[in-house]
Motif scaffolding. Sequence first.
Motif, PDB file in Angstrom:
ATOM      1  N   LEU A 185     125.188  37.471-118.688  1.00 45.34           N
ATOM      2  CA  LEU A 185     124.798  36.072-118.854  1.00 45.34           C
ATOM      3  C   LEU A 185     125.351  35.279-117.675  1.00 45.34           C
ATOM      4  CD1 LEU A 185     125.695  35.578-122.605  1.00 45.34           C
ATOM      5  CD2 LEU A 185     123.455  35.055-121.678  1.00 45.34           C
ATOM      6  N   VAL A 186     124.546  34.386-117.114  1.00 43.19           N
ATOM      7  CA  VAL A 186     125.009  33.520-116.026  1.00 43.19           C
ATOM      8  C   VAL A 186     124.809  32.067-116.451  1.00 43.19           C
ATOM      9  CG1 VAL A 186     124.752  32.859-113.607  1.00 43.19           C
ATOM     10  CG2 VAL A 186     124.405  35.243-114.295  1.00 43.19           C
ATOM     11  N   PRO A 187     125.870  31.351-116.823  1.00 45.97           N
ATOM     12  CA  PRO A 187     125.735  29.925-117.161  1.00 45.97           C
ATOM     13  C   PRO A 187     125.395  29.104-115.921  1.00 45.97           C
ATOM     14  CG  PRO A 187     127.760  30.865-118.066  1.00 45.97           C
ATOM     15  CD  PRO A 187     127.231  31.855-117.073  1.00 45.97           C
ATOM     16  N   VAL A 188     124.461  28.167-116.079  1.00 49.48           N
ATOM     17  CA  VAL A 188     124.029  27.307-114.969  1.00 49.48           C
ATOM     18  C   VAL A 188     124.103  25.852-115.423  1.00 49.48           C
ATOM     19  CG1 VAL A 188     122.225  26.768-113.302  1.00 49.48           C
ATOM     20  CG2 VAL A 188     122.445  29.109-114.169  1.00 49.48           C
ATOM     21  N   ILE A 213     123.956  21.628-108.844  1.00 50.16           N
ATOM     22  CA  ILE A 213     123.695  22.797-109.671  1.00 50.16           C
ATOM     23  C   ILE A 213     124.866  23.763-109.506  1.00 50.16           C
ATOM     24  CG2 ILE A 213     122.272  23.857-107.859  1.00 50.16           C
ATOM     25  CD1 ILE A 213     120.628  25.157-110.128  1.00 50.16           C
ATOM     26  N   VAL A 214     125.398  24.234-110.617  1.00 48.05           N
ATOM     27  CA  VAL A 214     126.586  25.081-110.621  1.00 48.05           C
ATOM     28  C   VAL A 214     126.239  26.433-111.244  1.00 48.05           C
ATOM     29  CG1 VAL A 214     128.983  25.333-111.358  1.00 48.05           C
ATOM     30  CG2 VAL A 214     128.058  23.043-110.882  1.00 48.05           C
ATOM     31  N   PHE A 215     126.446  27.512-110.488  1.00 43.64           N
ATOM     32  CA  PHE A 215     126.263  28.863-110.997  1.00 43.64           C
ATOM     33  C   PHE A 215     127.639  29.442-111.326  1.00 43.64           C
ATOM     34  CE2 PHE A 215     122.491  28.132-108.423  1.00 43.64           C
ATOM     35  CZ  PHE A 215     121.475  28.617-109.233  1.00 43.64           C
ATOM     36  N   HIS A 216     127.909  29.611-112.600  1.00 43.90           N
ATOM     37  CA  HIS A 216     129.186  30.175-113.019  1.00 43.90           C
ATOM     38  C   HIS A 216     129.164  31.697-112.875  1.00 43.90           C
ATOM     39  CE1 HIS A 216     130.851  26.422-114.635  1.00 43.90           C
ATOM     40  NE2 HIS A 216     129.617  26.130-114.996  1.00 43.90           N
ATOM     41  N   PRO A 217     130.328  32.339-112.861  1.00 47.56           N
ATOM     42  CA  PRO A 217     130.366  33.803-112.727  1.00 47.56           C
ATOM     43  C   PRO A 217     129.642  34.487-113.881  1.00 47.56           C
ATOM     44  CG  PRO A 217     132.539  32.852-112.330  1.00 47.56           C
ATOM     45  CD  PRO A 217     131.683  31.749-112.858  1.00 47.56           C
ATOM     46  N   PRO A 218     128.999  35.621-113.609  1.00 41.36           N
ATOM     47  CA  PRO A 218     128.312  36.359-114.669  1.00 41.36           C
ATOM     48  C   PRO A 218     129.292  36.791-115.765  1.00 41.36           C
ATOM     49  CG  PRO A 218     127.704  37.185-112.495  1.00 41.36           C
ATOM     50  CD  PRO A 218     128.847  36.256-112.283  1.00 41.36           C
ATOM     51  N   ILE A 219     128.815  36.756-116.991  1.00 44.15           N
ATOM     52  CA  ILE A 219     129.607  37.204-118.139  1.00 44.15           C
ATOM     53  C   ILE A 219     129.025  38.527-118.619  1.00 44.15           C
ATOM     54  CG2 ILE A 219     130.389  36.645-120.472  1.00 44.15           C
ATOM     55  CD1 ILE A 219     129.902  33.692-119.797  1.00 44.15           C
ATOM     56  N   LYS A 235     132.076  29.905-125.280  1.00 41.71           N
ATOM     57  CA  LYS A 235     132.518  30.007-123.888  1.00 41.71           C
ATOM     58  C   LYS A 235     131.520  29.352-122.942  1.00 41.71           C
ATOM     59  CE  LYS A 235     133.937  33.366-120.370  1.00 41.71           C
ATOM     60  NZ  LYS A 235     134.233  34.793-120.085  1.00 41.71           N
ATOM     61  N   VAL A 236     130.234  29.640-123.131  1.00 42.42           N
ATOM     62  CA  VAL A 236     129.202  29.079-122.251  1.00 42.42           C
ATOM     63  C   VAL A 236     129.098  27.565-122.438  1.00 42.42           C
ATOM     64  CG1 VAL A 236     126.736  29.042-121.758  1.00 42.42           C
ATOM     65  CG2 VAL A 236     127.900  31.226-122.108  1.00 42.42           C
ATOM     66  N   ALA A 237     129.150  27.107-123.682  1.00 50.49           N
ATOM     67  CA  ALA A 237     129.073  25.667-123.943  1.00 50.49           C
ATOM     68  C   ALA A 237     130.231  24.929-123.281  1.00 50.49           C
ATOM     69  CB  ALA A 237     129.071  25.404-125.445  1.00 50.49           C
ATOM     70  N   THR A 238     131.418  25.521-123.307  1.00 48.64           N
ATOM     71  CA  THR A 238     132.577  24.899-122.662  1.00 48.64           C
ATOM     72  C   THR A 238     132.365  24.788-121.158  1.00 48.64           C
ATOM     73  OG1 THR A 238     134.074  25.749-124.367  1.00 48.64           O
ATOM     74  CG2 THR A 238     135.059  25.096-122.274  1.00 48.64           C
ATOM     75  N   GLN A 239     131.787  25.827-120.560  1.00 50.10           N
ATOM     76  CA  GLN A 239     131.545  25.790-119.115  1.00 50.10           C
ATOM     77  C   GLN A 239     130.483  24.747-118.758  1.00 50.10           C
ATOM     78  OE1 GLN A 239     130.637  29.994-118.450  1.00 50.10           O
ATOM     79  NE2 GLN A 239     132.616  30.279-117.458  1.00 50.10           N
ATOM     80  N   LEU A 240     129.392  24.719-119.512  1.00 51.85           N
ATOM     81  CA  LEU A 240     128.315  23.772-119.206  1.00 51.85           C
ATOM     82  C   LEU A 240     128.772  22.329-119.403  1.00 51.85           C
ATOM     83  CD1 LEU A 240     125.201  25.575-120.752  1.00 51.85           C
ATOM     84  CD2 LEU A 240     126.017  25.608-118.387  1.00 51.85           C
TER      85      LEU A 240
END
Length: 275
Positions: A185-188, A213-219, A235-240
């Motif tokens: 998964l890659v959060p954007v 636009i922010v590409f987070h590290p792959p999960i 985890k993804v919601a916290t990053q976004l």
Amino acid sequence: MRHLLRYLGQRLYTTWATFWFIVPFVLTFPLQWYFSRRPGGEYVVHRLNRFWSWLSITMWGVPVEVVRESPGPNPQPCVYVANHGSYIDIMLLFKYIPGFLNMMGKASLAKVPVWGPIFGSVYVTVDRSSAVSRGRAMVAARRGLAAGKSIAIFAEGRISPKPGKELLPLLDGAFQMAIEAGVPLVPVGMPLNHMFMPDVEKGLRVRYHRLKIVFHPPIPTAGLTLADIPALKEKVATQLAGDFLPEGAVKPGPSTWRAPVTAAPTAPQRETTNS
């Protein structure tokens, strides 16, 4: 006078941005229509869509900050999970994600005149109110991942009413898909798109505003089960939500040539006592 000039400037910029949104599509429409009806033509259509996005964003003249937190390229295929705040979200994903990108969009996109049938034939559409449609969309997306096609999903399911301030609860579909396919998964995060083009009920509203636009590290999801979905979503919601910026907390209001009306200060009242 200052408010009138600002209003006229916004109207002119809206016209400019609309022109450069429509023209690239008109120029590429014959090729998009032709290849959308040919086996394997989705790759050509996607290249045309990437050109459309590149030209439009370039001609809008807005600065775009691209943050890639992972040093290397993202693994292929993967599931991109993005927040949804504006109709230009798809354009930024097309422009800044290399290679073919499958897209899951709402079924109503396929009903848009002229462009809609092309989108519906190349990408994955879903009516989230229909269990049958959701099932078909999941099957189509899994087939794409098995064929090596990454997919982007707006896990909120719709444009947030308060983009840049509140993230809607993320739906399970993207996480379930990634776990079952064993792909990362890659959060954007796109925290400012709504400042350029907010979602409004009436009319079109465009503002010149920088984008990010922010590409987070792959999960990685290898070895995970469906029981891990709640933790993944958190985890993804916290990053976004962590990508949100103070300047994007308030969606732009409607254009007006009138100066805002401010309430006149009231005189302080004197206290009277009976003597």
